[in-house]
Enzyme design. Sequence first.
Site, PDB file in Angstrom:
ATOM      1  N   ARG A 138       0.695  -1.214  -0.049  1.00 37.04           N
ATOM      2  CA  ARG A 138      -0.038  -0.085   0.032  1.00 37.04           C
ATOM      3  C   ARG A 138       0.829   1.258   0.251  1.00 37.04           C
ATOM      4  NH1 ARG A 138      -2.350  -3.642   2.933  1.00 37.04           N
ATOM      5  NH2 ARG A 138      -1.331  -3.001   4.660  1.00 37.04           N
ATOM      6  N   GLU A 159       5.159 -10.308  13.598  1.00 39.89           N
ATOM      7  CA  GLU A 159       4.616 -11.060  15.133  1.00 39.89           C
ATOM      8  C   GLU A 159       5.191 -12.197  15.451  1.00 39.89           C
ATOM      9  OE1 GLU A 159       0.522 -10.248  15.444  1.00 39.89           O
ATOM     10  OE2 GLU A 159       0.598 -10.166  17.424  1.00 39.89           O
TER      11      GLU A 159
HETATM   12  P1  AMP Z   1       5.055  -2.271  11.510  1.00 43.60           P
HETATM   13  O1  AMP Z   1       6.281  -2.842  10.765  1.00 43.60           O
HETATM   14  O2  AMP Z   1       4.477  -3.086  12.656  1.00 43.60           O
HETATM   15  O3  AMP Z   1       5.175  -0.772  11.532  1.00 43.60           O
HETATM   16  O4  AMP Z   1       4.002  -2.400  10.308  1.00 43.60           O
HETATM   17  C1  AMP Z   1       3.938  -1.711   9.360  1.00 43.60           C
HETATM   18  C2  AMP Z   1       3.374  -2.427   7.910  1.00 43.60           C
HETATM   19  O5  AMP Z   1       2.433  -3.459   8.336  1.00 43.60           O
HETATM   20  C3  AMP Z   1       2.934  -1.350   6.931  1.00 43.60           C
HETATM   21  O6  AMP Z   1       3.291  -1.754   5.822  1.00 43.60           O
HETATM   22  C4  AMP Z   1       1.352  -1.421   7.074  1.00 43.60           C
HETATM   23  O7  AMP Z   1       0.882  -1.689   5.883  1.00 43.60           O
HETATM   24  C5  AMP Z   1       1.024  -2.979   7.839  1.00 43.60           C
HETATM   25  N1  AMP Z   1       0.102  -2.732   9.114  1.00 43.60           N
HETATM   26  C6  AMP Z   1       0.523  -2.972  10.201  1.00 43.60           C
HETATM   27  N2  AMP Z   1      -0.407  -2.841  11.021  1.00 43.60           N
HETATM   28  C7  AMP Z   1      -1.523  -2.567  10.348  1.00 43.60           C
HETATM   29  C8  AMP Z   1      -2.898  -2.326  10.679  1.00 43.60           C
HETATM   30  N3  AMP Z   1      -3.397  -2.474  11.721  1.00 43.60           N
HETATM   31  N4  AMP Z   1      -3.822  -1.923   9.633  1.00 43.60           N
HETATM   32  C9  AMP Z   1      -3.200  -1.980   8.488  1.00 43.60           C
HETATM   33  N5  AMP Z   1      -2.016  -2.106   8.023  1.00 43.60           N
HETATM   34  C10 AMP Z   1      -1.274  -2.527   8.977  1.00 43.60           C
END
Ligand code: AMP
Length: 183
Positions: free
Chosen positions: A70, A107
């Site tokens: 996205r 995760e």
């Molecule tokens: P992070 O590495 O945990 O910051 O996760 C970021 C990536 O995961 C981004 O590319 C987001 O598109 C996706 N992402 C993580 N959590 C969500 C959420 N609650 N809703 C939508 N996309 C998420």
Amino acid sequence: MALYPWGVESDVSRLKDLIRDIPDFPMAGVVFKDITPLLADPEGFSLVIDSIAGRFEGLGITKVVGIEARGFIIAAPVAHRLGAGFVPVRKVGKLPWQVEAEAYELEYGTGLLELHSDAVAIDELVLVVDDVLATGGTAAATTRLLERLGAKVVGLAFVIELGFLNGRRQLPGRDILSLLHYE
Ligand code: AMP
């Protein structure tokens, strides 16, 4: 009118109205922030692009880096608005040329992000763009990749920041713009 400088509360709530919460997607316990209604709304979409581009224009940025998938949708029009090039950071195995790879936290376990090794030049000024800042693992791995290739990360821009996940902790000292905050 752009969201930046701040103070246009009606724009923030209008954009938030265009984000759909999907509970338990893609797994139990996660509330997925679905931006597709926002992308489909002509005014909302341009407000997002104008706000990010307006905040980072005039800084000499020559590449905008979008994080799969996205992030691509936001980063490409921002690049166009800044008169910069677009660079994709992708999940492992998708890019066809020589790559640099970097692990990022999931995760459960880790994943790999890849960037073409000739995608940025030494000392090139870049902006990193994604839709959501959650734990910050993906964005931090992306900045490590870019800096390993010698680029300078001027800032990072997100449509949504999930403040309760403390993503900024993984990005100390960075110039971060998040248009919509959720605590
Ligand atoms: P992070 O590495 O945990 O910051 O996760 C970021 C990536 O995961 C981004 O590319 C987001 O598109 C996706 N992402 C993580 N959590 C969500 C959420 N609650 N809703 C939508 N996309 C998420």
